[in-house]
Write a protein that holds these residues in place. Structure first.
Motif, PDB file in Angstrom:
ATOM      1  N   ASP A   1       0.762  -1.272   0.085  1.00 41.99           N
ATOM      2  CA  ASP A   1      -0.107  -0.049  -0.075  1.00 41.99           C
ATOM      3  C   ASP A   1       1.005   1.362   0.014  1.00 41.99           C
ATOM      4  O   ASP A   1       0.485   2.295  -0.503  1.00 41.99           O
ATOM      5  CB  ASP A   1      -0.956   0.021   1.202  1.00 41.99           C
ATOM      6  CG  ASP A   1      -0.208  -0.223   2.487  1.00 41.99           C
ATOM      7  OD1 ASP A   1       0.898  -0.418   2.526  1.00 41.99           O
ATOM      8  OD2 ASP A   1      -0.815   0.254   3.514  1.00 41.99           O
ATOM      9  N   GLN A   2       2.058   1.274   0.682  1.00 40.63           N
ATOM     10  CA  GLN A   2       3.036   2.549   0.817  1.00 40.63           C
ATOM     11  C   GLN A   2       3.640   2.603  -0.811  1.00 40.63           C
ATOM     12  O   GLN A   2       3.774   3.627  -1.073  1.00 40.63           O
ATOM     13  CB  GLN A   2       4.083   2.180   1.705  1.00 40.63           C
ATOM     14  CG  GLN A   2       3.454   2.138   2.934  1.00 40.63           C
ATOM     15  CD  GLN A   2       4.788   1.833   4.018  1.00 40.63           C
ATOM     16  OE1 GLN A   2       5.668   0.989   3.719  1.00 40.63           O
ATOM     17  NE2 GLN A   2       4.919   2.389   5.057  1.00 40.63           N
ATOM     18  N   ASP A   3       3.925   1.398  -1.259  1.00 40.67           N
ATOM     19  CA  ASP A   3       4.655   1.479  -2.811  1.00 40.67           C
ATOM     20  C   ASP A   3       3.433   2.172  -3.778  1.00 40.67           C
ATOM     21  O   ASP A   3       3.829   2.888  -4.713  1.00 40.67           O
ATOM     22  CB  ASP A   3       4.990  -0.136  -3.209  1.00 40.67           C
ATOM     23  CG  ASP A   3       5.519  -0.027  -4.320  1.00 40.67           C
ATOM     24  OD1 ASP A   3       6.573   0.494  -4.618  1.00 40.67           O
ATOM     25  OD2 ASP A   3       5.034  -0.744  -5.526  1.00 40.67           O
ATOM     26  N   GLU A   4       2.157   1.852  -3.636  1.00 40.01           N
ATOM     27  CA  GLU A   4       1.128   2.442  -4.576  1.00 40.01           C
ATOM     28  C   GLU A   4       1.143   4.025  -4.527  1.00 40.01           C
ATOM     29  O   GLU A   4       1.383   4.631  -5.205  1.00 40.01           O
ATOM     30  CB  GLU A   4      -0.269   1.857  -4.126  1.00 40.01           C
ATOM     31  CG  GLU A   4      -0.435   0.597  -4.519  1.00 40.01           C
ATOM     32  CD  GLU A   4      -0.571   0.010  -5.973  1.00 40.01           C
ATOM     33  OE1 GLU A   4      -0.500   1.192  -6.967  1.00 40.01           O
ATOM     34  OE2 GLU A   4      -0.722  -0.917  -6.429  1.00 40.01           O
ATOM     35  N   ILE A   5       1.333   4.478  -3.367  1.00 38.37           N
ATOM     36  CA  ILE A   5       1.475   5.911  -2.994  1.00 38.37           C
ATOM     37  C   ILE A   5       2.836   6.433  -3.647  1.00 38.37           C
ATOM     38  O   ILE A   5       3.074   7.523  -4.428  1.00 38.37           O
ATOM     39  CB  ILE A   5       1.392   6.261  -1.522  1.00 38.37           C
ATOM     40  CG1 ILE A   5       0.132   6.009  -0.888  1.00 38.37           C
ATOM     41  CG2 ILE A   5       1.635   7.703  -1.296  1.00 38.37           C
ATOM     42  CD1 ILE A   5       0.054   5.919   0.577  1.00 38.37           C
TER      43      ILE A   5
ATOM     44  N   HIS B   1      10.138   9.094  -0.123  1.00 40.28           N
ATOM     45  CA  HIS B   1      10.393   8.175  -1.156  1.00 40.28           C
ATOM     46  C   HIS B   1       9.716   8.427  -2.389  1.00 40.28           C
ATOM     47  O   HIS B   1      10.185   7.937  -3.616  1.00 40.28           O
ATOM     48  CB  HIS B   1      10.178   6.620  -0.636  1.00 40.28           C
ATOM     49  CG  HIS B   1      11.235   6.138   0.370  1.00 40.28           C
ATOM     50  ND1 HIS B   1      11.259   6.700   1.495  1.00 40.28           N
ATOM     51  CD2 HIS B   1      12.019   5.230   0.218  1.00 40.28           C
ATOM     52  CE1 HIS B   1      12.140   5.964   2.221  1.00 40.28           C
ATOM     53  NE2 HIS B   1      12.795   5.151   1.331  1.00 40.28           N
ATOM     54  N   ARG B   2       8.471   9.162  -2.302  1.00 39.45           N
ATOM     55  CA  ARG B   2       7.671   9.588  -3.803  1.00 39.45           C
ATOM     56  C   ARG B   2       8.400  10.447  -4.209  1.00 39.45           C
ATOM     57  O   ARG B   2       8.553  10.522  -5.483  1.00 39.45           O
ATOM     58  CB  ARG B   2       6.321   9.876  -3.344  1.00 39.45           C
ATOM     59  CG  ARG B   2       5.515  10.272  -4.478  1.00 39.45           C
ATOM     60  CD  ARG B   2       4.073  10.943  -4.414  1.00 39.45           C
ATOM     61  NE  ARG B   2       3.629  11.133  -5.693  1.00 39.45           N
ATOM     62  CZ  ARG B   2       2.848  11.604  -6.023  1.00 39.45           C
ATOM     63  NH1 ARG B   2       2.030  12.915  -5.160  1.00 39.45           N
ATOM     64  NH2 ARG B   2       2.064  12.012  -7.176  1.00 39.45           N
ATOM     65  N   ALA B   3       9.003  11.488  -3.610  1.00 35.88           N
ATOM     66  CA  ALA B   3      10.018  12.551  -4.066  1.00 35.88           C
ATOM     67  C   ALA B   3      11.093  11.900  -4.936  1.00 35.88           C
ATOM     68  O   ALA B   3      11.367  12.400  -6.019  1.00 35.88           O
ATOM     69  CB  ALA B   3      10.412  13.429  -2.884  1.00 35.88           C
ATOM     70  N   ALA B   4      11.942  10.797  -4.366  1.00 33.05           N
ATOM     71  CA  ALA B   4      13.094  10.078  -4.910  1.00 33.05           C
ATOM     72  C   ALA B   4      12.602   9.429  -5.979  1.00 33.05           C
ATOM     73  O   ALA B   4      13.151   9.741  -7.112  1.00 33.05           O
ATOM     74  CB  ALA B   4      13.344   9.194  -3.836  1.00 33.05           C
ATOM     75  N   TYR B   5      11.497   8.733  -5.982  1.00 32.83           N
ATOM     76  CA  TYR B   5      10.802   8.117  -7.385  1.00 32.83           C
ATOM     77  C   TYR B   5      10.448   9.067  -8.267  1.00 32.83           C
ATOM     78  O   TYR B   5      10.854   8.716  -9.663  1.00 32.83           O
ATOM     79  CB  TYR B   5       9.499   7.296  -6.933  1.00 32.83           C
ATOM     80  CG  TYR B   5       8.936   6.906  -8.034  1.00 32.83           C
ATOM     81  CD1 TYR B   5       9.118   5.527  -8.603  1.00 32.83           C
ATOM     82  CD2 TYR B   5       7.813   7.424  -8.579  1.00 32.83           C
ATOM     83  CE1 TYR B   5       8.496   5.018  -9.730  1.00 32.83           C
ATOM     84  CE2 TYR B   5       6.889   6.875  -9.674  1.00 32.83           C
ATOM     85  CZ  TYR B   5       7.526   5.590 -10.193  1.00 32.83           C
ATOM     86  OH  TYR B   5       6.733   5.201 -11.183  1.00 32.83           O
ATOM     87  N   LEU B   6       9.853  10.223  -8.057  1.00 38.73           N
ATOM     88  CA  LEU B   6       9.703  11.095  -9.057  1.00 38.73           C
ATOM     89  C   LEU B   6      10.788  11.794  -9.825  1.00 38.73           C
ATOM     90  O   LEU B   6      10.878  11.764 -11.015  1.00 38.73           O
ATOM     91  CB  LEU B   6       8.806  12.061  -8.498  1.00 38.73           C
ATOM     92  CG  LEU B   6       7.126  11.708  -8.238  1.00 38.73           C
ATOM     93  CD1 LEU B   6       6.548  13.012  -7.430  1.00 38.73           C
ATOM     94  CD2 LEU B   6       6.609  11.293  -9.355  1.00 38.73           C
TER      95      LEU B   6
ATOM     96  N   ALA C   1       1.936  17.434  -5.992  1.00 40.94           N
ATOM     97  CA  ALA C   1       2.161  17.598  -4.484  1.00 40.94           C
ATOM     98  C   ALA C   1       1.932  16.367  -3.950  1.00 40.94           C
ATOM     99  O   ALA C   1       1.037  15.421  -4.257  1.00 40.94           O
ATOM    100  CB  ALA C   1       1.329  18.837  -3.901  1.00 40.94           C
ATOM    101  N   THR C   2       2.451  16.208  -2.718  1.00 37.39           N
ATOM    102  CA  THR C   2       2.501  14.896  -1.809  1.00 37.39           C
ATOM    103  C   THR C   2       2.105  15.804  -0.397  1.00 37.39           C
ATOM    104  O   THR C   2       3.205  16.407   0.259  1.00 37.39           O
ATOM    105  CB  THR C   2       3.510  14.209  -1.702  1.00 37.39           C
ATOM    106  OG1 THR C   2       4.152  13.637  -2.850  1.00 37.39           O
ATOM    107  CG2 THR C   2       3.399  13.072  -0.644  1.00 37.39           C
ATOM    108  N   VAL C   3       0.990  15.704  -0.040  1.00 37.24           N
ATOM    109  CA  VAL C   3       0.365  16.175   1.314  1.00 37.24           C
ATOM    110  C   VAL C   3       0.404  15.135   2.566  1.00 37.24           C
ATOM    111  O   VAL C   3      -0.296  14.140   2.392  1.00 37.24           O
ATOM    112  CB  VAL C   3      -0.711  16.793   0.975  1.00 37.24           C
ATOM    113  CG1 VAL C   3      -1.125  17.502   2.420  1.00 37.24           C
ATOM    114  CG2 VAL C   3      -0.734  17.897  -0.091  1.00 37.24           C
ATOM    115  N   LEU C   4       1.224  15.430   3.702  1.00 38.08           N
ATOM    116  CA  LEU C   4       1.392  14.293   4.721  1.00 38.08           C
ATOM    117  C   LEU C   4       0.691  14.940   5.888  1.00 38.08           C
ATOM    118  O   LEU C   4       1.045  16.067   6.258  1.00 38.08           O
ATOM    119  CB  LEU C   4       2.789  13.885   4.837  1.00 38.08           C
ATOM    120  CG  LEU C   4       3.490  13.364   3.444  1.00 38.08           C
ATOM    121  CD1 LEU C   4       4.845  13.386   3.638  1.00 38.08           C
ATOM    122  CD2 LEU C   4       2.841  12.359   2.921  1.00 38.08           C
ATOM    123  N   GLY C   5       0.129  13.938   6.781  1.00 40.87           N
ATOM    124  CA  GLY C   5      -0.302  14.380   8.256  1.00 40.87           C
ATOM    125  C   GLY C   5      -1.146  13.627   8.766  1.00 40.87           C
ATOM    126  O   GLY C   5      -1.563  12.483   8.285  1.00 40.87           O
TER     127      GLY C   5
END
Length: 716
Positions: A229-233, A258-263, A524-528
């Motif tokens: 589920d994390q990998d999908e994000i 990790h999404r930033a690194a992937y992009l 964007a990636t919004v976390l919280g």
């Protein structure tokens, strides 16, 4: 050595593999694949390894994989040495040389080999019919030999997705998945899953040990433990905004990084031009996450705070006033305040050139101003006014038989009469000038507020003792967001390629709008975590947050399964959820953590604290003593004999034993946490229960709660 039996039908040796599988007698196709990798399975060519395989098949596999690791590390060193040998002298001019040298320096830094970090953590044996090798090792970055043959495949490459997503029901062309265990940088164990035979681990010992491994220093990457589920994000498309509601310990911060690194890997050229930015709650948090992206080979990413973007002003202010300034309803007030500085022209324009005079009537000037007002930003409108006036002068010239060109128009636009008229009608302004007038002039504020602010709200915004000028005014953190809004009304704010915002639930509407302006692309990636909102203006829903950011169509994903915080600790902290976030589901943890929680009332806090800290120091891992902000000095004195550090907003303390003010604990993790006086943490601020929820969920291994006062009712 790897354990022999990890789960039903799953072993760590060839007994779990089909004939001719890894470590066994290789088929010609497998021997070829190993040869293509240059070190895919040395046991197939090494007589010593073959003899070892006959005695202990698991040891032979481990020896072969260690050999592949050694070859891969040597290849990475060669890649780095080659990058260091390149020269920027080939570039034509000095500027090009500097640009090329900067790129070469980045390349060299990205190829650094971290000795204590595994170069690869997984292997896939593939049955897919394509041009890729049949066996690939998945790691933190791509490594190839001197003939460009891949030794390690980057975890972000499309083929690596199967390492995280493949299952017996959908093997994705994978026959065997292997995970590696490491100690430091040395390979120590492995686990196999035969997906083509329907075998998978119910619980991976290697995964569990990696997740539970004691931590010291900054946050680590999680490439070896990313869950499906994390990998999908992480692999979400660039143009999509993803909002992650993550309970404590679910890895939402790591997923965002990790999404930033992937992009950056997938859209390297595009994001290299537009940039990627990580926005965290404070400098201590940024220090904590600072090593994650460099460990993945990504070194050119800006990491900052909201204050770093908007301005680091911190004049004291009533929280109720800050909350009012943070409300988006103040936006039309600011807009009216800015445009109110444009005045109706009292006279026309007269330009003299030699013996000729050219006049633009006052009504024509008014028509030009009216046509520009509200149709453009304030700054470009001012520039356009000068050009429009100059154009009218050129029309008069042409009517007299002259033939002026564009250079004449630019000269007229810069002439003294035009500049004077523009300054009079459309004055040049700074955000601070507008805000100063708004907060120091009651009549001006009332005219700008109209029906958007009540009389009481206007009174709250007015300064009791205005500064002599906007230059000497003391601005608050909330004022910075208002000035940024005004700055964008004056000149367009440049946009980034991708934005990662952590702890977004704590940002005001105006702060969110400021961040949204810096990411107009919608990427964007919004976390919280809504439950961890501790500011007076904390968001109550992610729909609200996304709306203020300008990404109303963003997808909200909820992570509720925790990997870091022990279940016993998480269940204890979750008693606060009905009070702080009744709409959220209670988080769950994969780790039982029996004996991880200790709650003790003590008559002698100093003695009990020293004892608890000493006991934690005898164990492996980092220690955070989280205390009410007002008690930092007192607690520091109680532990002075143990040699500790004190975390400050801008500090990068790396002591093993740290005293942490409760307001700085958000986003941080420690193996062992000692919480002092929960009642005082709650009483210190309006959303004290939410702050306590944050504090109680920072522990990875053990939580000790020490109190002399009654605990909050929700915990009893």
């Amino acid at each position: 050595m790897p354990s022999r039996q990890l789960a039903p039908n799953i072993t760590t040796g060839p007994s779990s593999a089909a004939p001719g599988g890894p470590g066994g007698e290789s088929s010609p196709a497998e021997t070829s694949a190993a040869g293509d990798l240059a070190a895919g399975d040395p046991a197939t060519a090494d007589p010593t390894a073959t003899d070892l395989a006959a005695v202990d098949p698991s040891a032979a596999i481990l020896a072969a994989e260690r050999e592949h690791l050694a070859v891969s590390r040597a290849a990475l060193r060669a890649m780095r040495e080659h990058a260091q040998s390149l020269s920027s002298d080939a570039a034509g001019d000095w500027v090009s040389q500097q640009i090329l040298q900067a790129l070469l320096d980045q390349r060299v830094a990205a190829l650094a080999d971290h000795a204590g970090t595994p170069l690869f953590f997984g292997r896939l044996d593939r049955s897919a019919d394509d041009d890729l090798p049949g066996t690939i090792h998945v790691g933190r970055r791509h490594v190839h030999d001197d003939r460009s043959r891949p030794l390690v495949i980057d975890w972000r490459a499309p083929v690596s997705r199967a390492f995280y997503q493949a299952s017996p029901s959908d093997p994705m062309g994978v026959s065997l998945r292997r995970r590696f265990g490491y100690h430091g940088g040395d390979l120590t164990a492995f686990e196999d899953e035969r997906l083509d035979q329907g075998q998978t681990l119910q619980q991976s010992k290697i995964l569990t040990e990696e997740i539970e491994r004691p931590r010291s220093g900054p946050m680590r990457d999680i490439v070896a433990t990313i869950q499906p589920d994390q990998d999908e994000i992480v692999r979400s498309e660039l143009g999509r905004t993803v909002c992650v509601q993550g309970a404590p310990g679910t890895g939402k911060t790591a997923v965002g990084l990790h999404r930033a690194a992937y992009l950056l890997f997938t859209h390297r050229e595009k994001l290299a031009r537009s940039g990627v930015m990580i926005v965290g709650p404070n400098r201590a948090f940024l220090s904590y996450i600072s090593s994650v992206l460099p460990a993945l080979g990504e070194i050119k990413v800006d990491q900052t705070t909201v204050a770093g973007i908007l301005g680091d002003h911190s004049a004291p202010e009533d929280p109720a006033v800050s909350a009012l300034k943070g409300d988006a309803k103040i936006v039309p007030v600011l807009e009216r305040a800015l445009w109110a500085h444009i005045v109706k022209p009292a006279e026309g324009l007269l330009v003299t050139k030699g013996s000729n005079r050219y006049r633009v009537a006052d009504y024509e000037v008014r028509e030009i101003v009216a046509s520009l007002r509200g149709t453009t930003r304030y700054g470009p409108g001012r520039a356009a006014l000068a050009q429009r006036l100059a154009h009218q002068v050129l029309v008069r010239m042409e009517q007299r038989g002259e033939s002026p060109d564009d250079r004449v128009q630019d000269a007229v636009a810069r002439s003294k009469p035009v500049k004077q008229l523009v300054d009079q009608v459309w004055p040049k302004l700074t955000p601070a000038q507008v805000l100063y007038r708004l907060f120091s002039d009651a009549e001006f504020l009332a005219a700008a507020a109209k029906n958007d602010l009540t009389a009481d709200e206007q009174t709250a915004l007015l300064w009791a003792r205005p500064a002599k000028s906007f230059r000497s005014a003391k601005w608050s953190a909330a004022d910075c967001a208002l000035m940024d809004e005004l700055a964008d009304m004056i000149e367009r704010t440049p946009s980034l390629g991708h934005l990662v915002v952590d702890e977004a639930q704590d940002l005001s509407s105006m702060q969110l709008r400021a961040l949204g302006r810096r990411c107009r692309t919608g990427s964007a990636t919004v976390l919280g975590d809504i439950a961890q909102g501790t500011t007076p203006w904390s968001a109550r829903s992610w729909t609200e947050v996304l709306g203020h950011l300008g990404f109303a169509d963003g997808a909200v994903t909820e992570l509720v399964l925790g990997f870091r915080v022990p279940r016993e600790v998480l269940d204890y902290a979750a008693r606060l959820l009905p009070s702080v976030a009744p709409g959220l589901a209670a988080p769950r943890s994969l780790r039982p953590g029996a004996g991880s929680l200790s709650v003790r009332r003590t008559p002698d806090l100093a003695a009990s604290l020293a004892e608890a800290a000493g006991r934690a120091l005898a164990r492996e891992g980092s220690i955070g003593v989280i205390v009410p902000d007002a008690s930092v000095a007192a607690v520091s004195g109680m532990l002075s004999h143990l040699g500790h550090g004190v975390l400050a907003p801008d500090s990068t303390e790396d002591h093993r034993l740290l005293i942490v003010p409760a307001t700085l604990a958000k986003g941080l993790e420690y193996d062992h946490v000692i919480v002092v006086e929960p009642a005082d943490i709650v009483a210190a601020e309006p959303r004290g229960l939410a702050r306590l929820y944050v504090v109680l969920t920072r522990a990875v291994t053990s939580l000790t709660v020490l109190h002399t006062k009654d605990l909050p009712a929700e915990l009893t």
